[in-house]
Scaffold this motif. Structure first.
Motif, PDB file in Angstrom:
ATOM      1  N   THR A 136       0.846  -1.187   0.000  1.00  0.00           N
ATOM      2  CA  THR A 136       0.000   0.000   0.000  1.00  0.00           C
ATOM      3  C   THR A 136       0.882   1.238   0.000  1.00  0.00           C
ATOM      4  N   VAL A 137       0.497   2.245  -0.766  1.00  0.00           N
ATOM      5  CA  VAL A 137       1.256   3.496  -0.813  1.00  0.00           C
ATOM      6  C   VAL A 137       0.576   4.527   0.086  1.00  0.00           C
ATOM      7  N   LYS A 138       1.358   5.154   0.964  1.00  0.00           N
ATOM      8  CA  LYS A 138       0.847   6.187   1.858  1.00  0.00           C
ATOM      9  C   LYS A 138       1.669   7.460   1.693  1.00  0.00           C
ATOM     10  N   VAL A 139       1.062   8.584   2.080  1.00  0.00           N
ATOM     11  CA  VAL A 139       1.767   9.853   2.046  1.00  0.00           C
ATOM     12  C   VAL A 139       2.743   9.897   3.211  1.00  0.00           C
ATOM     13  N   PRO A 140       3.977  10.404   3.025  1.00  0.00           N
ATOM     14  CA  PRO A 140       4.932  10.487   4.131  1.00  0.00           C
ATOM     15  C   PRO A 140       4.591  11.646   5.054  1.00  0.00           C
ATOM     16  N   THR A 177       9.085  17.741  23.759  1.00  0.00           N
ATOM     17  CA  THR A 177       7.980  17.216  22.955  1.00  0.00           C
ATOM     18  C   THR A 177       8.465  16.935  21.542  1.00  0.00           C
ATOM     19  N   CYS A 178       8.410  15.661  21.162  1.00  0.00           N
ATOM     20  CA  CYS A 178       8.764  15.259  19.802  1.00  0.00           C
ATOM     21  C   CYS A 178       7.472  15.107  19.000  1.00  0.00           C
ATOM     22  N   GLN A 179       7.492  15.534  17.743  1.00  0.00           N
ATOM     23  CA  GLN A 179       6.268  15.441  16.956  1.00  0.00           C
ATOM     24  C   GLN A 179       6.561  15.120  15.491  1.00  0.00           C
ATOM     25  N   ALA A 180       5.590  14.505  14.872  1.00  0.00           N
ATOM     26  CA  ALA A 180       5.594  14.255  13.432  1.00  0.00           C
ATOM     27  C   ALA A 180       4.226  14.675  12.914  1.00  0.00           C
ATOM     28  N   LEU A 181       4.211  15.551  11.942  1.00  0.00           N
ATOM     29  CA  LEU A 181       2.962  16.114  11.446  1.00  0.00           C
ATOM     30  C   LEU A 181       2.601  15.513  10.095  1.00  0.00           C
ATOM     31  N   GLY A 182       1.311  15.314   9.871  1.00  0.00           N
ATOM     32  CA  GLY A 182       0.843  14.830   8.575  1.00  0.00           C
ATOM     33  C   GLY A 182       1.295  13.423   8.244  1.00  0.00           C
ATOM     34  N   ALA A 183       1.442  12.572   9.254  1.00  0.00           N
ATOM     35  CA  ALA A 183       1.871  11.191   9.024  1.00  0.00           C
ATOM     36  C   ALA A 183       0.680  10.324   8.621  1.00  0.00           C
ATOM     37  N   PRO A 184       0.912   9.263   7.822  1.00  0.00           N
ATOM     38  CA  PRO A 184      -0.186   8.350   7.515  1.00  0.00           C
ATOM     39  C   PRO A 184      -0.720   7.710   8.786  1.00  0.00           C
ATOM     40  N   ARG A 185      -2.014   7.580   8.890  1.00  0.00           N
ATOM     41  CA  ARG A 185      -2.643   7.114  10.135  1.00  0.00           C
ATOM     42  C   ARG A 185      -2.214   5.694  10.490  1.00  0.00           C
ATOM     43  N   ASP A 186      -1.837   5.525  11.768  1.00  0.00           N
ATOM     44  CA  ASP A 186      -1.510   4.222  12.347  1.00  0.00           C
ATOM     45  C   ASP A 186      -0.316   3.544  11.685  1.00  0.00           C
ATOM     46  N   ILE A 187       0.561   4.322  11.047  1.00  0.00           N
ATOM     47  CA  ILE A 187       1.719   3.742  10.374  1.00  0.00           C
ATOM     48  C   ILE A 187       3.018   4.146  11.066  1.00  0.00           C
ATOM     49  N   GLY A 212      -8.799  12.764   7.017  1.00  0.00           N
ATOM     50  CA  GLY A 212      -9.171  11.379   7.296  1.00  0.00           C
ATOM     51  C   GLY A 212      -8.086  10.367   7.002  1.00  0.00           C
ATOM     52  N   GLU A 213      -6.958  10.786   6.416  1.00  0.00           N
ATOM     53  CA  GLU A 213      -5.891   9.868   6.045  1.00  0.00           C
ATOM     54  C   GLU A 213      -4.614  10.080   6.841  1.00  0.00           C
ATOM     55  N   THR A 214      -4.443  11.268   7.405  1.00  0.00           N
ATOM     56  CA  THR A 214      -3.200  11.567   8.110  1.00  0.00           C
ATOM     57  C   THR A 214      -3.486  11.964   9.558  1.00  0.00           C
ATOM     58  N   GLU A 215      -2.418  12.007  10.338  1.00  0.00           N
ATOM     59  CA  GLU A 215      -2.532  12.373  11.737  1.00  0.00           C
ATOM     60  C   GLU A 215      -1.264  13.083  12.186  1.00  0.00           C
ATOM     61  N   ASP A 216      -1.383  13.824  13.284  1.00  0.00           N
ATOM     62  CA  ASP A 216      -0.240  14.447  13.929  1.00  0.00           C
ATOM     63  C   ASP A 216       0.090  13.642  15.177  1.00  0.00           C
ATOM     64  N   LEU A 217       1.380  13.381  15.407  1.00  0.00           N
ATOM     65  CA  LEU A 217       1.812  12.609  16.560  1.00  0.00           C
ATOM     66  C   LEU A 217       2.649  13.495  17.476  1.00  0.00           C
ATOM     67  N   LYS A 218       2.446  13.358  18.798  1.00  0.00           N
ATOM     68  CA  LYS A 218       3.235  14.085  19.777  1.00  0.00           C
ATOM     69  C   LYS A 218       3.580  13.161  20.945  1.00  0.00           C
ATOM     70  N   CYS A 232      14.836  11.391  19.709  1.00  0.00           N
ATOM     71  CA  CYS A 232      13.480  11.014  19.313  1.00  0.00           C
ATOM     72  C   CYS A 232      13.539  10.414  17.917  1.00  0.00           C
ATOM     73  N   SER A 233      12.970   9.233  17.756  1.00  0.00           N
ATOM     74  CA  SER A 233      12.957   8.547  16.470  1.00  0.00           C
ATOM     75  C   SER A 233      11.544   8.439  15.934  1.00  0.00           C
ATOM     76  N   ALA A 234      11.385   8.761  14.648  1.00  0.00           N
ATOM     77  CA  ALA A 234      10.142   8.486  13.938  1.00  0.00           C
ATOM     78  C   ALA A 234      10.325   7.147  13.239  1.00  0.00           C
ATOM     79  N   ILE A 235       9.596   6.156  13.703  1.00  0.00           N
ATOM     80  CA  ILE A 235       9.754   4.793  13.199  1.00  0.00           C
ATOM     81  C   ILE A 235       8.889   4.639  11.955  1.00  0.00           C
ATOM     82  N   LEU A 236       9.561   4.375  10.830  1.00  0.00           N
ATOM     83  CA  LEU A 236       8.909   4.375   9.523  1.00  0.00           C
ATOM     84  C   LEU A 236       8.588   2.959   9.060  1.00  0.00           C
TER      85      LEU A 236
END
Length: 285
Positions: A136-140, A177-187, A212-218, A232-236
């Motif tokens: 499946t292809v998701k937006v980064p 606070t570490c964050q990743a914005l606009g990440a694919p949901r639950d990925i 409905g496809e992306t989320e912000d993580l903190k 802080c690592s963003a696990i891809l």
């Protein structure tokens, strides 16, 4: 809390291998006659994605194809042992690469790279084996990622210096606070480590975006001063980029001291002449 900063993004590679049946740690764990592949891999748009194909022993040939079945699949790339040896070297032809362990690399992933991928192996016994997986292809996530909220805007981007913070006077900890914005949901997930050890096993907070496809993580922690960096690592998901990291060093507040000053003044006796007389001398204006 902390006020001074300069921040950084480092990259280092880690890709989790999952299978439909078991988690495989070594080649010896793979049953003879089976081909194991990633379970429902996610590849990120604009990145180089990677799909794994694992099997026992040295192969006589390896083929990667894409399509609904073997009869109608499109051939992507193949490998045959070169003269004088049977271990493949990494190489690339156009859109697709093979790595040394026969994984398929998909360059510059696009939406139409989603679909069913088939790995076909002619094993060391001469039997032809195959298995497939659906990618499946998701937006980064939005670049840069991850970022540390307490660091200056833009300073946690690629090739930036690591961020250094100083706790406020009177505080034992500072909030990170570490964050990743606009990440694919639950990925994508986030983790904090110090000296290679995980600080907290709690899950980051996830905030769904209107698309409905992306989320912000903190992910927030209270950090005590340390000259070793908090990372802080963003696990891809499956990508040759590996995990993205941002680091920060937390310094203790400066030590303040109170010093008492004794001020002395050297005074000249305004009286001149006979001390017994104590008459004032003459002055000129």
């Amino acid at each position: 809390m902390a006020v001074r900063a300069i921040a950084s993004l480092e990259l280092y590679a880690i890709i989790a291998l999952m299978t439909l049946i078991m988690v495989v740690t070594t080649e010896d764990d793979i049953p003879v006659g089976e081909v194991l592949m990633d379970d429902r891999p996610v590849i990120l748009r604009g990145y180089d994605g990677i799909l794994h194909c694992r099997f026992r022993g040295e192969p006589l040939a390896v083929y990667w194809e894409k399509g609904p079945d073997l009869a109608s699949a499109t051939k992507l790339v193949s490998w045959h042992p070169p003269t004088g040896g049977i271990r493949v070297q990494s190489y690339g032809i156009g859109k697709y690469n093979l790595t040394e362990d026969f994984s398929l690399v998909i360059h510059d992933v696009e939406d139409n790279d989603a679909g069913r991928y088939i790995c076909i192996v002619s094993d060391f016994r001469g039997y032809e084996l195959s298995n497939h997986t659906v990618a499946t292809v998701k937006v980064p996530p939005q670049e840069p990622f991850p970022t540390i909220d307490q660091c200056p805007s833009g300073s946690t981007g690629s090739r930036a210096n690591s961020c250094t913070l100083t706790t406020d006077i009177g505080d034992d900890t500072t909030e990170l606070t570490c964050q990743a914005l606009g990440a694919p949901r639950d990925i994508v997930s986030l983790s904090w480590t110090l000296r290679g050890r995980t600080i907290s096993h709690q899950e980051p907070y996830r905030y769904a975006n209107p698309d409905g496809e992306t989320e912000d993580l903190k992910f927030t922690i209270d950090a005590t001063p340390s000259y070793d960096p908090y990372v802080c690592s963003a696990i891809l998901p499956a990508t040759i980029r590996g995990n993205a990291t941002a680091s920060v060093i937390v310094k203790p507040a400066p030590i303040t001291t109170t010093t008492e000053f004794v001020v002395t003044t050297n005074a000249t006796d305004p009286f001149v002449g006979d001390p017994g007389n104590r008459s004032l001398g003459k002055g000129m204006v």
